[in-house]
Design an enzyme around this catalytic site. Structure first.
Site, PDB file in Angstrom:
ATOM      1  N   ARG A 109      -1.244  -1.764  -6.727  1.00  0.00           N
ATOM      2  CA  ARG A 109      -1.411  -2.936  -5.856  1.00  0.00           C
ATOM      3  C   ARG A 109      -2.391  -3.919  -6.498  1.00  0.00           C
ATOM      4  NH1 ARG A 109      -1.327  -4.819  -0.410  1.00  0.00           N
ATOM      5  NH2 ARG A 109      -3.342  -5.508   0.392  1.00  0.00           N
ATOM      6  N   LYS A 156      -1.958  -2.904   7.380  1.00  0.00           N
ATOM      7  CA  LYS A 156      -3.367  -2.798   7.741  1.00  0.00           C
ATOM      8  C   LYS A 156      -3.725  -3.886   8.739  1.00  0.00           C
ATOM      9  CE  LYS A 156      -7.909  -2.148   5.611  1.00  0.00           C
ATOM     10  NZ  LYS A 156      -8.660  -2.115   4.318  1.00  0.00           N
ATOM     11  N   HIS A 209      -3.941 -10.008   3.199  1.00  0.00           N
ATOM     12  CA  HIS A 209      -5.380 -10.175   3.413  1.00  0.00           C
ATOM     13  C   HIS A 209      -5.639 -11.224   4.487  1.00  0.00           C
ATOM     14  CE1 HIS A 209      -6.384  -8.682  -0.938  1.00  0.00           C
ATOM     15  NE2 HIS A 209      -6.151  -7.692  -0.092  1.00  0.00           N
ATOM     16  N   ARG A 218       0.855  -1.180   0.000  1.00  0.00           N
ATOM     17  CA  ARG A 218       0.000   0.000   0.000  1.00  0.00           C
ATOM     18  C   ARG A 218       0.899   1.240   0.000  1.00  0.00           C
ATOM     19  NH1 ARG A 218      -2.043  -3.746   3.627  1.00  0.00           N
ATOM     20  NH2 ARG A 218      -4.162  -4.507   3.183  1.00  0.00           N
ATOM     21  N   TYR A 268      -9.694 -10.660  -7.414  1.00  0.00           N
ATOM     22  CA  TYR A 268      -8.778 -10.486  -8.544  1.00  0.00           C
ATOM     23  C   TYR A 268      -8.928 -11.583  -9.590  1.00  0.00           C
ATOM     24  CZ  TYR A 268      -6.709  -7.028  -5.497  1.00  0.00           C
ATOM     25  OH  TYR A 268      -6.529  -5.942  -4.674  1.00  0.00           O
ATOM     26  N   HIS A 289      -2.938   2.953  -5.450  1.00  0.00           N
ATOM     27  CA  HIS A 289      -3.527   1.664  -5.069  1.00  0.00           C
ATOM     28  C   HIS A 289      -3.830   0.807  -6.300  1.00  0.00           C
ATOM     29  CE1 HIS A 289      -4.778  -0.460  -1.464  1.00  0.00           C
ATOM     30  NE2 HIS A 289      -5.807  -0.950  -2.120  1.00  0.00           N
TER      31      HIS A 289
END
Length: 341
Positions: free
Chosen positions: A291, A182, A314, A157, A323, A288
């Site tokens: 990414r 995150k 994640h 990120r 994706y 982003h």
């Protein structure tokens, strides 16, 4: 009870005196303190303060303790109908308000869990093709160009890349440790072979900058959590310095301490947008987007989705699964009947 809210020039904060006779802790200070105790990011802090201020102002400065579920529902409905905000924005506001009640005011009543959450629409992320990515990267150079290439090459990120510390680059193992991503999670991402020389050159330049800072007595850098108290001299060590440090000193937005911070995120955002324009890319392109493109291109090349999940950080593979829907396979591999006629 009467209390005052005034605008703060730096982060639109609320300042309130909640009793007419005795000076009590200001509401916004209580919110800010609680956020920092829980180690929430600065962006989350700014977002939560914004929505809490807006909620109180919407109800004509009534104290949150005097309000409940009807007032929260009314405000969220206002956002959805009058302001027509997206479902994600509405839920963001709701989380901020519930944080105020649960974490700051200590109100934990059944109606908090019964507040209706807006159903977010499922949107596919914007992904550049490999040709578009090459065209974009051809339009960037210098330090911003190195940051942009690193974001695409690692899937980090934007703020993870800008907050990269010298000690977290492992040239021998060709890896980068992403600290406090995150969800306050660490992870390891690959160091692109094509960026090794550029990063090594950057660290030579960064060492010279650090030596100047040491001579000026300005070498301290922000340290997360309580490390500054635990290791008083760590902030002066080269390993803790930001790789992508700013050219000049600035005031820490939380403490006011003057020190060398990292490059501002808007600098990279602007360079990505301008590079996309010069490359003739019509898709809305932001840092982003790199990414998203990193993840999609890995899957296109045959990488396992669990591996991509770990690289992106994640928690749930279902987040990574999105994706698989944007792979460049002509509508998920389906041949249009028009092409069969």
């Amino acid at each position: 009870m009467h209390y005052v809210i005034e605008q703060n020039a730096t982060c639109a904060a609320v300042k309130s005196d909640i009793t007419p006779t005795v000076q009590a802790p200001r509401l916004i200070d209580r919110v800010r303190d609680r956020i920092r105790v829980l180690h929430y990011s600065r962006s989350t802090e700014k977002t939560y303060l914004h929505w809490i201020v807006a909620f109180i102002r919407f109800h004509k400065m009534r104290h949150p303790q005097e309000m409940g579920a009807p007032e929260i529902e009314a405000y969220l409905s206002h956002l959805a109908t009058a302001r027509e905000v997206a479902a994600g924005t509405q839920n963001q506001a709701m989380h901020a308000i519930l944080f105020l009640y649960k974490q700051v005011l200590g109100v934990d009543l059944p109606w908090l869990d019964g507040v209706t959450r807006a159903k977010e629409s499922k949107r596919l992320p914007t992904v550049l093709t490999q040709a578009e990515t090459r065209a974009l990267l051809a339009e960037v150079d210098g330090l911003p160009g190195l940051v942009i290439r690193l974001l695409y090459g690692t899937g980090m990120r934007l703020m993870e890349g800008l907050r990269l510390r010298v000690k977290d680059i492992d040239f021998h193992g060709r890896a980068i440790v992403v600290r406090a991503g995150k969800g306050d999670k660490d992870r390891i991402v690959p160091l692109p072979e094509s960026l090794v020389t550029a990063l090594q050159t950057r660290l030579v330049e960064r060492r010279k900058m650090h030596d100047i800072d040491l001579a000026k007595g300005m070498a301290d850098v922000y340290l997360p959590h309580a490390l500054e108290r635990k290791y008083p001299n760590a902030g002066k060590e080269f390993g803790w310095q930001y790789v992508f440090a700013a050219a000049d000193y600035s005031a820490d937005p939380r403490t006011g301490v003057i020190r060398r911070h990292h490059i501002h995120e808007k600098t990279i955002q602007r360079h990505v947008k301008e590079a996309a324009r010069r490359a003739g890319i019509l898709k809305p392109t932001h840092p982003h987007t790199l990414r998203h493109s990193f993840a999609t291109h890995l899957l296109e090349s045959g990488s396992d989705i669990r591996t991509v999940q770990e690289l992106l950080g994640h928690s749930d593979v279902s987040t990574t699964m999105i994706y698989t829907h944007v792979l460049n396979r002509g509508g998920r591999g389906v041949i249009s009947p028009l092409d069969r006629i």
